[in-house]
Motif scaffolding. Structure first.
Motif, PDB file in Angstrom:
ATOM      1  N   ILE A  14       0.840  -1.204   0.000  1.00  0.00           N
ATOM      2  CA  ILE A  14       0.000   0.000   0.000  1.00  0.00           C
ATOM      3  C   ILE A  14       0.869   1.247   0.000  1.00  0.00           C
ATOM      4  N   SER A  15       1.913   1.253   0.803  1.00  0.00           N
ATOM      5  CA  SER A  15       2.804   2.421   0.875  1.00  0.00           C
ATOM      6  C   SER A  15       3.543   2.652  -0.430  1.00  0.00           C
ATOM      7  N   VAL A  16       3.958   1.579  -1.101  1.00  0.00           N
ATOM      8  CA  VAL A  16       4.627   1.740  -2.401  1.00  0.00           C
ATOM      9  C   VAL A  16       3.645   2.310  -3.421  1.00  0.00           C
ATOM     10  N   VAL A  17       2.413   1.857  -3.401  1.00  0.00           N
ATOM     11  CA  VAL A  17       1.398   2.408  -4.305  1.00  0.00           C
ATOM     12  C   VAL A  17       1.229   3.900  -4.028  1.00  0.00           C
ATOM     13  N   GLU A  18       1.195   4.268  -2.759  1.00  0.00           N
ATOM     14  CA  GLU A  18       0.979   5.669  -2.393  1.00  0.00           C
ATOM     15  C   GLU A  18       2.185   6.553  -2.702  1.00  0.00           C
ATOM     16  N   THR A  19       3.398   6.042  -2.467  1.00  0.00           N
ATOM     17  CA  THR A  19       4.591   6.880  -2.612  1.00  0.00           C
ATOM     18  C   THR A  19       5.287   6.719  -3.962  1.00  0.00           C
ATOM     19  N   GLY A  20       5.121   5.548  -4.591  1.00  0.00           N
ATOM     20  CA  GLY A  20       5.804   5.293  -5.850  1.00  0.00           C
ATOM     21  C   GLY A  20       7.277   4.982  -5.679  1.00  0.00           C
ATOM     22  N   LEU A  42       7.810  -6.685  -0.120  1.00  0.00           N
ATOM     23  CA  LEU A  42       7.124  -6.466  -1.388  1.00  0.00           C
ATOM     24  C   LEU A  42       7.249  -7.697  -2.284  1.00  0.00           C
ATOM     25  N   LYS A  43       8.402  -8.347  -2.279  1.00  0.00           N
ATOM     26  CA  LYS A  43       8.564  -9.588  -3.050  1.00  0.00           C
ATOM     27  C   LYS A  43       7.603 -10.664  -2.561  1.00  0.00           C
ATOM     28  N   PRO A  86       0.649  -8.426 -12.649  1.00  0.00           N
ATOM     29  CA  PRO A  86       1.605  -7.309 -12.626  1.00  0.00           C
ATOM     30  C   PRO A  86       1.032  -6.138 -11.827  1.00  0.00           C
ATOM     31  N   LEU A  87       1.818  -5.638 -10.888  1.00  0.00           N
ATOM     32  CA  LEU A  87       1.332  -4.574 -10.012  1.00  0.00           C
ATOM     33  C   LEU A  87       2.023  -3.236 -10.255  1.00  0.00           C
ATOM     34  N   PHE A  88       3.247  -3.280 -10.798  1.00  0.00           N
ATOM     35  CA  PHE A  88       4.007  -2.036 -10.990  1.00  0.00           C
ATOM     36  C   PHE A  88       4.746  -2.071 -12.319  1.00  0.00           C
ATOM     37  N   ARG A 135      13.798   5.241 -11.018  1.00  0.00           N
ATOM     38  CA  ARG A 135      13.818   4.772  -9.629  1.00  0.00           C
ATOM     39  C   ARG A 135      12.414   4.673  -9.052  1.00  0.00           C
ATOM     40  N   GLU A 136      11.441   5.085  -9.815  1.00  0.00           N
ATOM     41  CA  GLU A 136      10.055   5.084  -9.333  1.00  0.00           C
ATOM     42  C   GLU A 136       9.321   3.832  -9.776  1.00  0.00           C
ATOM     43  N   LEU A 137       8.386   3.401  -8.943  1.00  0.00           N
ATOM     44  CA  LEU A 137       7.499   2.292  -9.287  1.00  0.00           C
ATOM     45  C   LEU A 137       6.110   2.876  -9.526  1.00  0.00           C
TER      46      LEU A 137
END
Length: 98
Positions: free
Chosen positions: A18-24, A44-45, A54-56, A61-63
């Motif tokens: 969730i945090s990776v989705v929010e922050t990228g 995340l793995k 596929p999620l990202f 350097r951004e997802l």
């Protein structure tokens, strides 16, 4: 309800996702959830292994989350909010008996 399945659930991979989705950004997400960047990568793995789609997409350097990842993160946030609310309610009820 299957208590044994609930007992084995680790929420940390979901929180990192969730945090990776929010922050990228994986390292910004690690900072947000309070863990190291390398541990956030492991979490995340784990999440990506459980959720095969596929999620990202990587852009430097951004997802960038896919539309499916955004929808999944929104769903998970709503469910985790419910769990958090129940936990707070239980704590408040328990405090009445002390």
């Amino acid at each position: 309800m299957q208590a044994t399945k609930l007992y084995r659930i680790d929420l940390k991979p979901m929180l990192v996702f969730i945090s990776v989705v929010e922050t990228g950004n994986l390292y910004a997400a690690a900072h947000q959830v309070g863990c190291s960047g390398s541990f956030a990568c492991v979490l995340l793995k784990q999440f990506r292994a459980a959720y095969k789609a596929p999620l990202f997409t990587r852009e430097g350097r951004e997802l960038s989350p896919t539309s499916e990842a955004i929808a999944l993160a929104d769903f998970l946030k709503a469910q985790l909010t419910k769990i958090s609310d129940v936990t707070i309610e239980i704590e408040n009820e328990t405090a009445k008996f002390k």
